[in-house]
Scaffold this active site. Structure first.
Site, PDB file in Angstrom:
ATOM      1  N   GLY A  88       6.461   1.091   2.515  1.00 29.73           N
ATOM      2  CA  GLY A  88       5.676   0.466   3.665  1.00 29.73           C
ATOM      3  C   GLY A  88       5.613   1.154   4.724  1.00 29.73           C
ATOM      4  CG  LEU A  89       8.357   1.098   7.519  1.00 30.64           C
ATOM      5  CD1 LEU A  89       9.771   1.904   7.837  1.00 30.64           C
ATOM      6  CD2 LEU A  89       8.550   0.030   8.470  1.00 30.64           C
ATOM      7  CB  CYS A  90       2.004   2.992   5.844  1.00 24.95           C
ATOM      8  SG  CYS A  90       1.863   1.913   4.436  1.00 24.95           S
ATOM      9  N   GLY A  91       1.370   0.402   8.598  1.00 22.82           N
ATOM     10  CA  GLY A  91       0.513  -0.562   9.087  1.00 22.82           C
ATOM     11  C   GLY A  91      -0.273  -1.546   7.819  1.00 22.82           C
ATOM     12  CG  PHE A  93      -2.225   2.448   3.132  1.00 20.68           C
ATOM     13  CD1 PHE A  93      -3.222   3.499   3.109  1.00 20.68           C
ATOM     14  CD2 PHE A  93      -1.450   2.516   1.955  1.00 20.68           C
ATOM     15  CE1 PHE A  93      -3.447   3.988   2.132  1.00 20.68           C
ATOM     16  CE2 PHE A  93      -1.852   3.213   1.023  1.00 20.68           C
ATOM     17  CZ  PHE A  93      -2.863   4.074   1.122  1.00 20.68           C
TER      18      PHE A  93
END
Length: 295
Positions: A88-91, A93
Site C-alpha cells: 500500500g502507501l501509494c494513494g 492506485f
C-alpha cells in the site's frame, strides 16, 4: 491546552514520520526510474506487435479458415485479470483498479456474476486480498508475479489463460490495470485480451495490411498470436509497476509536505504553551511578592 511534554512528544513523532516518508519517496523514485526505462523500451514493440496481431485477425476473419483466437462466443463465462500492487502507501492506485473491476462487473457482467460465472485472476496482494475476502471466484496461482517479474513467469500465466479460453472454460477475457502516463498521473485501462478484436477496416481497406506468410499462414498465426498476447500482458504488468512507483512517490512527497505543515503548527503550539507557562509563573511570583508586601 496540552502540556509541553505532550506537544514535544508529538513533534518528535511527526519528525520521525517525516523522515520515513522522505526515505520512501527516494526509494520509490529510484524504482520508478528503472521501471520507467523498462516500459519505455517495450511500448513501441508491444504496440507494433499488437497492430500486426489485429491485422492478422482481420485477415483471418475474412478468409475461410478462421482461427479460434478471434472467434466470438456467447459470453456465458468471463475471466477478469486485474493487476494491483503488493504493498500500500501509494494513494488511490489500488482503489482505482478495484473500483474499475467492480464497475465493469456491474455494467457489463452483472447477469454472469449473479450466476457465479465471473472469475477474477488477481495479480498483486492487494487485489488478491480484496476479492478473496469478498468471496469472488478467483484464480490465485499467479498472484505473486511481482515477486519475480520476468517474461518467462508472465508467459506461464498467459499460457494458462489461453488454454482455459481454448478449452471453453472462459468465453471472454478482460484485463484491468493502471497505465503509466507520468509521475502524477495513472490511467485506468480495460482491454479485451480474448477473443482478439480484429483491426477495423474502412471501405477501401486502407487500414488493412496484406502479409506474405513463410513458411505458411497457419504456422505463423499459431506462433505469433500467443507471443503477442504474452507481450501485451507483460507490457501491462510493466505499466502497472511504473504507475505504482509513480503513485507511491507522489503520495510520499505529499505526506512529507503535510508532515512539514503539521510540524509548523505543533512548534507554534509549543511556543504558545511555553509562553503561557512562563507568564503564569511570573504572575505567581509577582502575586507572591505583593502578598508579602501587604503582610
Amino acid at each position: 491546552m496540552p502540556s509541553l511534554k505532550e506537544v514535544k512528544n508529538r513533534i518528535t513523532s511527526v519528525m520521525s514520520t517525516q523522515q520515513i516518508t522522505k526515505a520512501m519517496k527516494m526509494v520509490a523514485a529510484a524504482k520508478l526510474r528503472r521501471s520507467q526505462d523498462r516500459i519505455t523500451q517495450i511500448r513501441p514493440f508491444a504496440q507494433k506487435l499488437n497492430a500486426i496481431l489485429k491485422n492478422l485477425s482481420a485477415a483471418q476473419s475474412n478468409s475461410d479458415d478462421e482461427n479460434w483466437y478471434s472467434i466470438a462466443r456467447e459470453e456465458k463465462k468471463v475471466l477478469i485479470v486485474v493487476i494491483s500492487s503488493d504493498r500500500g502507501l501509494c494513494g488511490s492506485f489500488n482503489t482505482t483498479v478495484i473500483k474499475g473491476v467492480l464497475r465493469l462487473i456491474d455494467e457489463k457482467y452483472s447477469a454472469q456474476h449473479a450466476k457465479g460465472n465471473v472469475t477474477v485472476l488477481p495479480v498483486g496482494r492487494k487485489a488478491t486480498d480484496f476479492f478473496t475476502k469478498r468471496k469472488f471466484q478467483t484464480v490465485t496461482d499467479y498472484a505473486t508475479l511481482y515477486s519475480s517479474l520476468t517474461f518467462e513467469n508472465v508467459s506461464n500465466a498467459m499460457d494458462y489463460i489461453i488454454e482455459a479460453f481454448k478449452a471453453g472454460k472462459y468465453d471472454k477475457v478482460e484485463l484491468v490495470y493502471n497505465e503509466f502516463k507520468n509521475v502524477a498521473t495513472q490511467i485506468l485501462r480495460t482491454e479485451q485480451l480474448l477473443p482478439i478484436i480484429p483491426a477495423q477496416t474502412t471501405d477501401n481497406n486502407t487500414n488493412q495490411t496484406d502479409y506474405i506468410y513463410l513458411p505458411n499462414q497457419e504456422e505463423i498465426i499459431t506462433g505469433l498470436i500467443p507471443k503477442s498476447l504474452k507481450v501485451q500482458f507483460f507490457k501491462a504488468l510493466l505499466d502497472s509497476s511504473a504507475a505504482e512507483n509513480g503513485a507511491r512517490m507522489t503520495a510520499m512527497d505529499k505526506a512529507t509536505e503535510n508532515a512539514g505543515e503539521l510540524l509548523k503548527q505543533l512548534r507554534l503550539s509549543y511556543n504558545r504553551t511555553r509562553q503561557a507557562a512562563i507568564t503564569k509563573e511570573i504572575l505567581e511570583i509577582v502575586g507572591g511578592a505583593e502578598a508579602l508586601k501587604s503582610a
